[in-house]
Scaffold this motif. Structure first.
Motif, PDB file in Angstrom:
ATOM      1  N   LYS A 205      32.609  53.534  46.185  1.00  0.00           N
ATOM      2  CA  LYS A 205      33.678  52.595  45.823  1.00  0.00           C
ATOM      3  C   LYS A 205      33.193  51.596  44.762  1.00  0.00           C
ATOM      4  O   LYS A 205      33.911  51.268  43.816  1.00  0.00           O
ATOM      5  CB  LYS A 205      34.131  51.843  47.078  1.00  0.00           C
ATOM      6  CG  LYS A 205      35.332  50.936  46.868  1.00  0.00           C
ATOM      7  CD  LYS A 205      36.600  51.737  46.695  1.00  0.00           C
ATOM      8  CE  LYS A 205      37.828  50.826  46.540  1.00  0.00           C
ATOM      9  NZ  LYS A 205      38.099  50.052  47.775  1.00  0.00           N
ATOM     10  N   LEU A 206      31.952  51.145  44.908  1.00  0.00           N
ATOM     11  CA  LEU A 206      31.379  50.234  43.907  1.00  0.00           C
ATOM     12  C   LEU A 206      31.188  50.939  42.563  1.00  0.00           C
ATOM     13  O   LEU A 206      31.434  50.368  41.505  1.00  0.00           O
ATOM     14  CB  LEU A 206      30.046  49.689  44.416  1.00  0.00           C
ATOM     15  CG  LEU A 206      30.099  48.798  45.664  1.00  0.00           C
ATOM     16  CD1 LEU A 206      28.688  48.493  46.155  1.00  0.00           C
ATOM     17  CD2 LEU A 206      30.841  47.493  45.361  1.00  0.00           C
ATOM     18  N   GLU A 209      34.057  51.197  40.107  1.00  0.00           N
ATOM     19  CA  GLU A 209      34.413  50.025  39.301  1.00  0.00           C
ATOM     20  C   GLU A 209      33.884  50.149  37.879  1.00  0.00           C
ATOM     21  O   GLU A 209      34.498  49.652  36.927  1.00  0.00           O
ATOM     22  CB  GLU A 209      33.857  48.767  39.965  1.00  0.00           C
ATOM     23  CG  GLU A 209      34.462  48.472  41.339  1.00  0.00           C
ATOM     24  CD  GLU A 209      33.781  47.313  42.034  1.00  0.00           C
ATOM     25  OE1 GLU A 209      32.857  46.714  41.414  1.00  0.00           O
ATOM     26  OE2 GLU A 209      34.139  47.003  43.178  1.00  0.00           O
ATOM     27  N   THR A 210      32.731  50.799  37.707  1.00  0.00           N
ATOM     28  CA  THR A 210      32.140  50.972  36.374  1.00  0.00           C
ATOM     29  C   THR A 210      32.298  52.395  35.844  1.00  0.00           C
ATOM     30  O   THR A 210      32.149  52.623  34.647  1.00  0.00           O
ATOM     31  CB  THR A 210      30.644  50.616  36.412  1.00  0.00           C
ATOM     32  OG1 THR A 210      30.000  51.368  37.449  1.00  0.00           O
ATOM     33  CG2 THR A 210      30.454  49.123  36.688  1.00  0.00           C
ATOM     34  N   PRO A 212      35.193  54.964  36.441  1.00  0.00           N
ATOM     35  CA  PRO A 212      36.466  55.287  37.105  1.00  0.00           C
ATOM     36  C   PRO A 212      36.699  56.769  37.335  1.00  0.00           C
ATOM     37  O   PRO A 212      37.503  57.138  38.196  1.00  0.00           O
ATOM     38  CB  PRO A 212      37.517  54.693  36.161  1.00  0.00           C
ATOM     39  CG  PRO A 212      36.814  54.486  34.847  1.00  0.00           C
ATOM     40  CD  PRO A 212      35.387  54.227  35.172  1.00  0.00           C
TER      41      PRO A 212
END
Length: 353
Positions: A205-206, A209-210, A212
């Motif tokens: 999930k983290l 963020e960078t 997609p």
């Protein structure tokens, strides 16, 4: 030289069974007469692989080989009572001309033995019948020696035959995942919490963020269970997953060859076969710091999804490390030859060259 390997043989595709098959292939390629007593579930027929079910049938088969003087090499986890009963049986089977070797595969052995004096005494007794004990890590070696096993008969070597690792077929499912995902990560899954599924999902999930378009391809048992589906939904990564289910080993290697990184987020571990396979295929590898890892592995702090996500980002940026894959095959050939009477050992070495 005549050699008997005792252990699980694929399928299923666990670390011990894969190693037994790869060692079998290596030895046959070197001209060594080699057979396998398959004490697992008894999968597909394979040349010189003899499935045995039940203690009586196993004992009779084993006795036939040891009485005939075959070098006998047992492969077992060593992290449960059944494994040590098996070790005691193989080590004590009559056959004075049949040298015994055992490989202890599990990274959980130190904790298992440390839990009980009775376990350590039984392990020492079980290993008394072996001329050589192969530990897959220094920690396993130290735990075995602490039981009272003579240090001179214990050697350390990863249970890995680098010469036998080749990229397998790339399935249409993997090709489709590869086209959808950038980067494509891979992870060997098991329903046990030890494999770190929830931590991997949080880190994924983290990463989204960078990155997609990131995707995580999972293979192994339990990927279609209610618990798996619930965790994926609750942790918000269901749309980032590529569920490949249980793969034959060759197809799993095909997946690894296409991945941008392989992740091993385990909370406890030993010398992971999948980590070494990924590195041998030139794939960046990220693994928890719960145990010593092979050179070229990028470590993260176990239990910390932020550390895991950052390690994956760094691995993707750096690309694969160039590492030399170890190969226990030639090492074991020398071990077997040393244990045989000089005349037989010499003949076996020439035949195996």
């Amino acid at each position: 030289m005549r050699l008997l390997l005792v252990g699980d043989y694929p399928p299923p595709y666990g670390g011990v069974s894969i190693h037994v098959r790869q060692l079998h292939q290596f030895l046959r390629g070197r001209g060594v007469e080699t057979k396998v007593l398959d004490i697992g579930k008894g999968g597909r027929p394979a040349p010189d692989v003899l499935p045995v079910q039940g203690a009586a049938a196993f004992g009779l088969r084993l006795a036939g080989f040891t009485s005939a003087g075959w070098v006998t090499h047992l492969h077992t986890s060593g992290n449960n009572p059944k494994a040590w009963v098996l070790a005691a049986l193989v080590g004590s089977m009559p056959g004075p001309r049949s040298p015994r070797v055992i490989t202890l595969h599990s990274g959980l052995i130190p904790d298992y033995l440390a839990a009980s004096q009775a376990r350590r005494v039984f392990a020492r007794t079980a290993l008394a019948g072996y001329a050589r004990v192969v530990a897959v890590s220094p920690a396993v070696r130290d735990a075995v020696i602490a039981c009272g096993v003579p240090a001179e008969k214990v050697l350390v070597h990863p249970a890995f035959c680098g010469s036998q690792v080749q990229p397998g077929p790339v399935t249409s499912e993997v090709e489709a995942a590869r086209s959808r995902r950038q980067p494509l990560l891979a992870m060997a899954h098991h329903p046990s919490p030890v494999y770190g599924r929830k931590q991997m999902f949080r880190a994924l999930k983290l990463l989204a963020e960078t990155h997609p378009r990131v995707g995580l391809a999972l293979f192994g048992p339990g990927t279609r269970s209610e618990e798996f589906i619930r965790d994926a939904r609750e942790l918000g990564v269901a749309g980032l997953l590529e569920d490949l289910g249980e793969l034959e080993h060759a197809k799993a290697l095909g997946l690894l060859s296409q991945a941008d990184a392989f992740i091993r987020p385990t909370t406890h571990d030993g010398d992971s076969l999948s980590v070494r396979e990924a590195l041998a295929l030139g794939v960046p590898c990220v693994a928890s710091d719960v145990c010593p890892r092979p050179d070229g592995t990028r470590l993260f702090k176990a239990g910390d999804e932020h550390s895991l996500a950052q390690a994956v980002r760094e691995a993707l940026k750096a690309g694969p490390a160039q590492v030399m894959a170890p190969d226990v095959g030639p090492v074991l050939l020398d071990v077997y030859a040393e244990l045989l009477p000089s005349g037989i050992a010499g003949a076996g070495t020439v035949n195996a060259a």
